[in-house]
Design a protein around this motif. Structure first.
Motif, PDB file in Angstrom:
ATOM      1  N   GLY A  81       0.819  -1.206   0.000  1.00 27.90           N
ATOM      2  CA  GLY A  81       0.000   0.000   0.000  1.00 27.90           C
ATOM      3  C   GLY A  81       0.851   1.253   0.000  1.00 27.90           C
ATOM      4  N   GLY A  82       0.331   2.309  -0.626  1.00 22.68           N
ATOM      5  CA  GLY A  82       1.100   3.538  -0.770  1.00 22.68           C
ATOM      6  C   GLY A  82       1.477   4.189   0.542  1.00 22.68           C
ATOM      7  N   ARG A  83       0.572   4.164   1.528  1.00 19.21           N
ATOM      8  CA  ARG A  83       0.827   4.810   2.805  1.00 19.21           C
ATOM      9  C   ARG A  83       2.054   4.223   3.494  1.00 19.21           C
ATOM     10  N   VAL A  84       2.111   2.912   3.607  1.00 19.15           N
ATOM     11  CA  VAL A  84       3.232   2.263   4.288  1.00 19.15           C
ATOM     12  C   VAL A  84       4.529   2.480   3.524  1.00 19.15           C
ATOM     13  N   VAL A  85       4.475   2.389   2.202  1.00 16.97           N
ATOM     14  CA  VAL A  85       5.691   2.534   1.398  1.00 16.97           C
ATOM     15  C   VAL A  85       6.253   3.942   1.516  1.00 16.97           C
ATOM     16  N   ILE A  86       5.413   4.957   1.365  1.00 14.99           N
ATOM     17  CA  ILE A  86       5.897   6.333   1.458  1.00 14.99           C
ATOM     18  C   ILE A  86       6.474   6.616   2.842  1.00 14.99           C
ATOM     19  N   ALA A  87       5.725   6.258   3.885  1.00 14.93           N
ATOM     20  CA  ALA A  87       6.155   6.587   5.245  1.00 14.93           C
ATOM     21  C   ALA A  87       7.434   5.854   5.635  1.00 14.93           C
ATOM     22  N   SER A  88       7.494   4.550   5.375  1.00 11.35           N
ATOM     23  CA  SER A  88       8.649   3.762   5.824  1.00 11.35           C
ATOM     24  C   SER A  88       9.912   4.089   5.037  1.00 11.35           C
ATOM     25  N   THR A  89       9.802   4.178   3.718  1.00 10.24           N
ATOM     26  CA  THR A  89      11.002   4.426   2.914  1.00 10.24           C
ATOM     27  C   THR A  89      11.538   5.832   3.114  1.00 10.24           C
ATOM     28  N   LEU A  90      10.649   6.820   3.250  1.00 14.71           N
ATOM     29  CA  LEU A  90      11.119   8.186   3.486  1.00 14.71           C
ATOM     30  C   LEU A  90      11.791   8.290   4.848  1.00 14.71           C
ATOM     31  N   PHE A  91      11.252   7.603   5.854  1.00 16.09           N
ATOM     32  CA  PHE A  91      11.845   7.639   7.191  1.00 16.09           C
ATOM     33  C   PHE A  91      13.258   7.050   7.175  1.00 16.09           C
ATOM     34  N   PHE A 119      16.140   3.847  -0.653  1.00 16.24           N
ATOM     35  CA  PHE A 119      14.847   4.119  -0.019  1.00 16.24           C
ATOM     36  C   PHE A 119      14.183   5.388  -0.537  1.00 16.24           C
ATOM     37  N   ALA A 120      14.874   6.143  -1.384  1.00 13.32           N
ATOM     38  CA  ALA A 120      14.310   7.417  -1.843  1.00 13.32           C
ATOM     39  C   ALA A 120      13.490   7.280  -3.122  1.00 13.32           C
ATOM     40  N   GLY A 121      13.583   6.158  -3.800  1.00  8.56           N
ATOM     41  CA  GLY A 121      12.923   6.046  -5.098  1.00  8.56           C
ATOM     42  C   GLY A 121      11.562   5.404  -5.085  1.00  8.56           C
ATOM     43  N   CYS A 122      11.110   4.954  -3.923  1.00  7.85           N
ATOM     44  CA  CYS A 122       9.823   4.250  -3.851  1.00  7.85           C
ATOM     45  C   CYS A 122       8.638   5.190  -3.769  1.00  7.85           C
ATOM     46  N   ASP A 123       8.875   6.439  -3.375  1.00  5.59           N
ATOM     47  CA  ASP A 123       7.737   7.332  -3.158  1.00  5.59           C
ATOM     48  C   ASP A 123       7.073   7.771  -4.456  1.00  5.59           C
ATOM     49  N   TYR A 124       7.775   7.660  -5.575  1.00  2.00           N
ATOM     50  CA  TYR A 124       7.159   8.063  -6.838  1.00  2.00           C
ATOM     51  C   TYR A 124       5.984   7.153  -7.189  1.00  2.00           C
ATOM     52  N   SER A 125       6.226   5.844  -7.244  1.00  3.44           N
ATOM     53  CA  SER A 125       5.154   4.922  -7.598  1.00  3.44           C
ATOM     54  C   SER A 125       4.051   4.923  -6.546  1.00  3.44           C
ATOM     55  N   ALA A 126       4.435   5.045  -5.271  1.00  3.82           N
ATOM     56  CA  ALA A 126       3.428   5.087  -4.209  1.00  3.82           C
ATOM     57  C   ALA A 126       2.573   6.341  -4.328  1.00  3.82           C
ATOM     58  N   GLY A 127       3.212   7.474  -4.608  1.00  2.00           N
ATOM     59  CA  GLY A 127       2.457   8.715  -4.775  1.00  2.00           C
ATOM     60  C   GLY A 127       1.524   8.677  -5.966  1.00  2.00           C
ATOM     61  N   VAL A 187       6.649  10.569   9.279  1.00  2.00           N
ATOM     62  CA  VAL A 187       5.734  10.293  10.398  1.00  2.00           C
ATOM     63  C   VAL A 187       4.355  10.889  10.110  1.00  2.00           C
ATOM     64  N   LEU A 188       4.317  12.105   9.572  1.00  2.00           N
ATOM     65  CA  LEU A 188       3.041  12.717   9.206  1.00  2.00           C
ATOM     66  C   LEU A 188       2.309  11.875   8.172  1.00  2.00           C
ATOM     67  N   CYS A 189       3.047  11.374   7.180  1.00  2.00           N
ATOM     68  CA  CYS A 189       2.433  10.527   6.156  1.00  2.00           C
ATOM     69  C   CYS A 189       1.855   9.254   6.766  1.00  2.00           C
ATOM     70  N   PHE A 190       2.566   8.676   7.713  1.00  2.00           N
ATOM     71  CA  PHE A 190       2.099   7.429   8.322  1.00  2.00           C
ATOM     72  C   PHE A 190       0.773   7.634   9.054  1.00  2.00           C
ATOM     73  N   PHE A 191       0.633   8.741   9.746  1.00  2.00           N
ATOM     74  CA  PHE A 191      -0.563   8.958  10.555  1.00  2.00           C
ATOM     75  C   PHE A 191      -1.710   9.623   9.781  1.00  2.00           C
TER      76      PHE A 191
END
Length: 286
Positions: A81-91, A119-127, A187-191
């Protein structure tokens, strides 16, 4: 909370703007993390005893990781899921930024840069998936235009702030500041992010067939064009500061201003090109 109405069709839920803001914020932070190397590279090289020609190894380490994460990010997004991927990889990417700011070893520095890239390249597909999930088809072009300004805005932010931070307190501070900022946004993205319900037509998940993609001439040419565009874009971002400072004896702050102008032009151009494409009837090939 779901972006669908009773028929499973995306509707204009007000929450979609929260999704866009958070996805854009996360994408901006990874762009800032990536762009920090340009204005910081000369100071890093002097501190760690690396010659100008050797500075490219750090960028290579980052982009090797970045290629891997881009290739795998889509699968992870579909799986977790996008939420977990963005939050975890960005952290984690922010954590590697902080670690790079602490290193005194060239080998560890290259490894930490690779860690940021992984860990910085996963947020594109998740976004992209989250935006597609929450924005109806007729609004996605605008949303994606806003989302894609993040990469250029990251360049603007890094080049506007990093030279001043280096003059005030050294290059390590810039990596600490942006690393911690990335972790806060994560953290903001996760919550605050929500994936939304899955489409009812997606009964099962299968690996895509790669053979048709390999045989697709248009996809190959598009990829070749993208390769050339990114070669020029990220080559400029990676090397322009160092070459202006060392080769033309421009001050780091002035070099940063030049790259800021480059980034601002790109921030304007990206959505503008999309609008022009729509106005001329979607003739994107032209």
């Amino acid at each position: 909370m779901s972006p669908d109405d009773n028929d499973g069709v995306a509707v204009r839920h007000p929450y979609r703007w929260v999704v866009l803001l958070l996805c854009w914020g996360a994408f901006t932070m990874t762009a800032v993390d990536r762009s920090t190397w340009g204005p910081a590279s000369v100071a890093v090289g002097e501190d760690l005893g690396v010659a100008l020609a050797g500075l490219g190894v750090f960028a290579t380490g980052y982009y090797v990781g970045y290629v891997i994460s881009n290739a795998c990010g889509g699968f992870l997004t579909d799986w977790l899921g996008g939420r977990v991927v963005i939050a975890s990889t960005l952290f984690v990417a922010g954590g590697f930024m902080v670690l790079f700011g602490e290193t005194d070893s060239v080998a560890l520095g290259i490894a930490f840069q690779a860690g940021v890239g992984v860990f910085a390249g996963c947020d594109y597909s998740a976004g992209v998936k989250l935006i597609s999930r929450w924005f109806p088809a007729e609004d996605r072009g605008f949303a994606m235009g806003v989302f894609m300004t993040a990469t250029s805005l990251g360049t603007v932010i890094a080049n506007a702030i990093v030279p001043g931070l280096i003059e005030a307190s050294g290059w390590r501070t810039s990596y600490h500041v942006f690393g911690v900022a990335s972790m806060v946004v994560a953290v903001l993205c996760f919550f605050l992010l929500r994936n939304g319900s899955a489409p009812r037509t997606a009964d099962r998940r299968e690996l895509p067939g790669l053979a048709p993609l390999v045989r697709n001439r248009d996809l190959f040419l598009l990829g070749l064009a993208g390769f050339g565009g990114l070669w020029g874009t990220y080559g400029f971002i990676t090397w322009s500061n160092a070459l202006m400072v060392k080769g033309s004896h421009v001050s780091p702050v002035q070099a940063g201003v030049v790259v800021v102008i480059f980034g601002v032009a790109a921030v304007v151009a990206k959505p503008l090109i999309g609008v022009v494409s729509d106005l001329i009837g979607g003739r994107r090939k032209r």
